[in-house]
Design a protein around this motif. Structure first.
Motif, PDB file in Angstrom:
ATOM      1  N   HIS A 110       0.866  -1.172   0.000  1.00  0.00           N
ATOM      2  CA  HIS A 110       0.000   0.000   0.000  1.00  0.00           C
ATOM      3  C   HIS A 110       0.904   1.223   0.000  1.00  0.00           C
ATOM      4  O   HIS A 110       1.613   1.473   0.960  1.00  0.00           O
TER       5      HIS A 110
ATOM      6  N   GLU B 249       0.258   4.546  -0.183  1.00  0.00           N
ATOM      7  CA  GLU B 249      -0.286   5.828   0.230  1.00  0.00           C
ATOM      8  C   GLU B 249      -0.407   5.850   1.740  1.00  0.00           C
ATOM      9  O   GLU B 249      -0.410   4.807   2.384  1.00  0.00           O
TER      10      GLU B 249
ATOM     11  N   VAL C   7      -2.217   5.726   5.037  1.00  0.00           N
ATOM     12  CA  VAL C   7      -3.462   5.063   5.419  1.00  0.00           C
ATOM     13  C   VAL C   7      -3.904   5.655   6.746  1.00  0.00           C
ATOM     14  O   VAL C   7      -3.156   5.635   7.722  1.00  0.00           O
TER      15      VAL C   7
ATOM     16  N   ARG D 280     -12.028   7.088   2.292  1.00  0.00           N
ATOM     17  CA  ARG D 280     -11.374   7.062   0.980  1.00  0.00           C
ATOM     18  C   ARG D 280     -10.038   7.789   1.092  1.00  0.00           C
ATOM     19  O   ARG D 280      -9.919   8.949   0.747  1.00  0.00           O
ATOM     20  N   ASP D 281      -9.040   7.096   1.600  1.00  0.00           N
ATOM     21  CA  ASP D 281      -7.717   7.704   1.743  1.00  0.00           C
ATOM     22  C   ASP D 281      -7.135   8.126   0.396  1.00  0.00           C
ATOM     23  O   ASP D 281      -6.319   9.036   0.338  1.00  0.00           O
ATOM     24  N   ASP D 282      -7.541   7.465  -0.678  1.00  0.00           N
ATOM     25  CA  ASP D 282      -7.017   7.826  -1.990  1.00  0.00           C
ATOM     26  C   ASP D 282      -7.358   9.267  -2.358  1.00  0.00           C
ATOM     27  O   ASP D 282      -6.619   9.917  -3.089  1.00  0.00           O
TER      28      ASP D 282
ATOM     29  N   ALA E  35      -4.573  11.489  -0.986  1.00  0.00           N
ATOM     30  CA  ALA E  35      -3.191  11.104  -1.304  1.00  0.00           C
ATOM     31  C   ALA E  35      -2.337  12.293  -1.745  1.00  0.00           C
ATOM     32  O   ALA E  35      -1.191  12.437  -1.306  1.00  0.00           O
ATOM     33  N   GLU E  36      -2.864  13.156  -2.585  1.00  0.00           N
ATOM     34  CA  GLU E  36      -2.070  14.300  -3.058  1.00  0.00           C
ATOM     35  C   GLU E  36      -1.793  15.279  -1.915  1.00  0.00           C
ATOM     36  O   GLU E  36      -0.704  15.843  -1.834  1.00  0.00           O
TER      37      GLU E  36
END
Length: 185
Positions: free
Chosen positions: A10, A12, A14, A42-44, A47-48
């Protein structure tokens, strides 16, 4: 017990909420409020922001490194290895002559502001707020509508501005160091 976050694949950040939700979904014996389960984490989506926080932190570390050199130049006996950036700026102000401190006031204030913004990026939680949008064909999805860093509405543009501030602070610290090393002060 292995879950999706323990494989090392993984790539990113978390959040603890995502891990709690993941473990709760596996029927692990944890008391998790139902409100945590309503909206999937939704950690995605963050991410940025996490990537940019990392840049702010890394550049802030560069400033801290230069400030250590400035303090060591002004006081070779100073033990600065464990000093925080905020403390180092205070030491620089204390060790500079009144005339030099006045000369570098703009730069020192810029460094202090950068330290505050870095600390905010380091110690504040990223939260992404979303709403449910129905599809005309049925079903739907959660759509992000707001991002927060701590309790401030904050987004990627704000973190990019903070990154630029960190770069300026590093430059200011280098200018002060070079000025002192040249014996101009």
């Amino acid at each position: 017990m292995r879950n999706q976050f323990s494989s090392g694949r993984h790539r990113e950040v978390v959040s603890s909420e995502a891990m709690i939700q993941d473990l709760s979904d596996e029927d692990v014996e944890h008391d998790v409020p139902d409100s945590w389960r309503e909206a999937p984490v939704r950690d995605d989506l963050a991410a940025e922001m996490h990537r940019l926080r990392g840049l702010v932190m890394a550049q802030g570390t560069e400033t801290e490194t230069v400030l250590r050199r400035v303090v060591a130049h002004l006081n070779p006996d100073a033990n600065v290895e464990k000093s925080t950036a905020g403390r180092l700026v205070q030491d620089v102000r204390r060790l500079l002559s009144d005339e030099d401190e006045q000369h570098w006031e703009y730069e020192l204030c810029g460094i202090e502001e950068a330290v505050e913004r870095r600390n905010h990026a380091v110690h504040s939680k990223v939260s992404i707020g979303s709403v449910w949008r129905d599809y005309a064909t049925g079903g739907g999805e959660r759509v992000p509508v707001i991002s927060l860093l701590g309790d401030e509405v904050y987004d990627e543009a704000d973190l990019l501005e903070d990154f630029g501030l960190q770069q300026a602070a590093t430059r200011f610290a280098v200018e002060i160091l070079l000025y002192l090393q040249r014996g101009e002060g």
